[in-house]
Design a protein around this motif. Structure first.
Motif, PDB file in Angstrom:
ATOM      1  N   LEU A   5      42.617  40.905  45.491  1.00  0.00           N
ATOM      2  CA  LEU A   5      42.118  39.605  45.553  1.00  0.00           C
ATOM      3  C   LEU A   5      43.330  38.757  45.137  1.00  0.00           C
ATOM      4  N   PHE A   6      43.300  39.701  44.120  1.00  0.00           N
ATOM      5  CA  PHE A   6      44.536  38.766  43.228  1.00  0.00           C
ATOM      6  C   PHE A   6      45.938  38.611  43.817  1.00  0.00           C
ATOM      7  N   GLN A   7      46.393  40.303  44.774  1.00  0.00           N
ATOM      8  CA  GLN A   7      47.280  40.042  45.601  1.00  0.00           C
ATOM      9  C   GLN A   7      47.541  39.885  46.636  1.00  0.00           C
ATOM     10  N   GLU A   8      46.246  39.093  46.988  1.00  0.00           N
ATOM     11  CA  GLU A   8      45.959  39.126  48.854  1.00  0.00           C
ATOM     12  C   GLU A   8      46.121  37.354  48.545  1.00  0.00           C
ATOM     13  N   ILE A   9      45.359  37.289  47.397  1.00  0.00           N
ATOM     14  CA  ILE A   9      45.074  35.132  47.399  1.00  0.00           C
ATOM     15  C   ILE A   9      46.232  35.124  46.717  1.00  0.00           C
TER      16      ILE A   9
ATOM     17  N   GLY B  20      51.833  32.040  46.792  1.00  0.00           N
ATOM     18  CA  GLY B  20      53.602  32.201  46.776  1.00  0.00           C
ATOM     19  C   GLY B  20      53.594  32.607  45.368  1.00  0.00           C
ATOM     20  N   LEU B  21      52.803  33.608  45.361  1.00  0.00           N
ATOM     21  CA  LEU B  21      52.812  34.456  43.674  1.00  0.00           C
ATOM     22  C   LEU B  21      52.395  35.863  43.822  1.00  0.00           C
ATOM     23  N   SER B  22      52.931  36.481  42.942  1.00  0.00           N
ATOM     24  CA  SER B  22      53.180  37.597  43.019  1.00  0.00           C
ATOM     25  C   SER B  22      52.374  38.330  41.677  1.00  0.00           C
ATOM     26  N   PRO B  23      51.337  38.387  40.944  1.00  0.00           N
ATOM     27  CA  PRO B  23      50.764  38.425  39.823  1.00  0.00           C
ATOM     28  C   PRO B  23      50.997  39.745  38.879  1.00  0.00           C
ATOM     29  N   THR B  24      51.152  39.950  37.865  1.00  0.00           N
ATOM     30  CA  THR B  24      51.400  41.260  37.132  1.00  0.00           C
ATOM     31  C   THR B  24      50.071  41.577  36.918  1.00  0.00           C
ATOM     32  N   ILE B  25      49.825  42.637  37.209  1.00  0.00           N
ATOM     33  CA  ILE B  25      48.202  42.828  36.661  1.00  0.00           C
ATOM     34  C   ILE B  25      48.918  44.828  35.815  1.00  0.00           C
ATOM     35  N   THR B  26      47.603  44.018  35.015  1.00  0.00           N
ATOM     36  CA  THR B  26      47.165  45.645  34.342  1.00  0.00           C
ATOM     37  C   THR B  26      45.393  45.860  33.245  1.00  0.00           C
ATOM     38  N   GLU B  27      45.167  47.190  34.290  1.00  0.00           N
ATOM     39  CA  GLU B  27      43.652  47.068  34.163  1.00  0.00           C
ATOM     40  C   GLU B  27      43.087  46.973  32.523  1.00  0.00           C
ATOM     41  N   ASP B  28      44.189  47.080  31.341  1.00  0.00           N
ATOM     42  CA  ASP B  28      43.704  46.982  30.077  1.00  0.00           C
ATOM     43  C   ASP B  28      43.698  45.831  29.872  1.00  0.00           C
ATOM     44  N   ALA B  29      41.674  45.819  29.067  1.00  0.00           N
ATOM     45  CA  ALA B  29      41.864  44.163  28.350  1.00  0.00           C
ATOM     46  C   ALA B  29      42.730  43.371  26.816  1.00  0.00           C
ATOM     47  N   VAL B  30      43.403  41.985  26.875  1.00  0.00           N
ATOM     48  CA  VAL B  30      44.078  42.194  26.399  1.00  0.00           C
ATOM     49  C   VAL B  30      44.223  42.034  24.976  1.00  0.00           C
TER      50      VAL B  30
END
Length: 350
Positions: free
Chosen positions: A47-51, A56-66
């Motif tokens: 969803l982050f990638q699609e939305i 107009g935004l390409s998020p940097t995604i990590t599975e690990d909690a901050v």
């Protein structure tokens, strides 16, 4: 704690500076920006990638909690998005601040997993999201019906091919009084659904936002056959249902909690259930759920003794903090987290 002392703490916060979900900005008004997304499962990542692409935004995604050790992954991004499943420690907030983070969007209505005062001290604003209240409201009604119809013991018997009727008959909601504590968006949606069952509904909240019979908290507790919790967790609402209030509940009454685990004094609840004073409980959230809920614990010792004791009881339903988890609500959560970050970048937050 007297109910008159609770102030305006019951309703879900949706209008203050930390909780507001703004209108979606137009792409032309959005400056080029980065966003780091932490604690992101595959369902959210898609969803982050699609939305994000639509905005107009390409998020940097990590599975690990901050956490303190991976906060550096946010460097170069003023905004990050986090989940509600892990406590964000003050050392983590400090590390994020040093990495240049100025805004955290938590993908939850509640933000009790973040020290807001400390975040502000280190220069970080925190915002939550709004998502479909129907997800939690539907789930709450499901838990109520399962509790009063003894669904857990019935399913266990039929799974073992015992098809006899139980010695204990179920109850119909139209014959019961349901007390709703907290009438924000979710509490109001629960009330709307209860009207269809024809039951008497009582409510308690410092702000009277629903068309319902509002009563003092102790009166609600004493008169209700079912008490359901829909208030945020704050210092004032911690153990809102404490031993004293649980002891004042009607014999045979039920507790439903889809809010936050520490709203309930778990030990006091266990005592009332194990003694047979209460009719049952349906809990989607629990004190000490962290590190257990959302994990595969089939081959591991459960250190939360209260959880183990609750699960042994035939009249207690436990689910792993999943009331919010629907297609619609998840899309709302991701979209609003992105929009909140973009609005912060555009200077539209207050």
């Amino acid at each position: 704690m007297a109910s008159s002392e609770l102030g305006s703490i019951y309703s879900e916060a949706t209008t203050d500076r930390r909780a507001r979900t703004m209108a979606e900005p137009s792409p032309s008004s959005i400056p080029t920006t980065g966003l780091a997304v932490f604690g992101c499962g595959q369902d959210e990542a898609t969803l982050f990638q699609e939305i994000g692409a639509r905005l107009g935004l390409s998020p940097t995604i990590t599975e690990d909690a901050v956490c303190e050790t991976n906060a550096e992954l946010a460097r170069g991004n003023r905004c990050i998005s986090v989940n509600h499943k892990t406590q964000i420690t003050n050392p983590t907030l400090l590390a994020l601040s040093k990495a240049g983070v100025e805004y955290i969007s938590t993908r939850s209505i509640g933000y009790n997993h973040i020290d807001l005062e400390y975040a502000e001290r280190v220069g970080i604003s925190v915002g939550n999201v709004a998502y479909s209240p129907d997800s939690v409201a539907d789930y709450t009604l499901m838990l109520m019906l399962m509790a009063v119809r003894h669904a857990k013991s019935t399913i266990r018997r039929t799974d073992a091919h015992d098809y006899r009727l139980s010695d204990t008959r179920g109850k119909e909601l139209r014959d019961l009084t349901v007390g709703v504590i907290g009438t924000g968006r979710i509490g109001t949606a629960v009330i709307d659904r209860l009207r269809g069952f024809g039951c008497r509904v009582l409510a308690h909240d410092s702000r009277h936002q629903a068309s319902v019979d509002y009563v003092p908290l102790d009166e609600l507790i004493e008169q209700s056959d079912i008490v359901t919790l829909h208030t945020p967790l704050t210092a004032d609402t911690h153990h809102l249902l404490d031993r004293h209030r649980i002891e004042r509940m009607k014999p045979g009454a039920y507790v439903v909690n889809t809010g936050r685990g520490p709203l309930l004094d778990t030990e006091a609840l266990l005592s009332a259930l194990e003694s047979g004073r209460l009719g049952g409980a349906a809990l989607d959230v629990l004190e000490g759920e962290e590190g257990i809920f959302y994990a595969d614990c089939r081959n591991r010792h459960i250190e939360n003794e209260a959880l183990v004791r609750l699960q042994r009881l035939p009249n207690v339903l436990i689910s792993p903090h999943s009331a919010y988890y629907t297609d619609h609500a998840l899309q709302d959560t991701v979209e609003n987290s992105l929009i909140n970050c973009l609005n912060f970048e555009s200077g539209k937050t207050t």
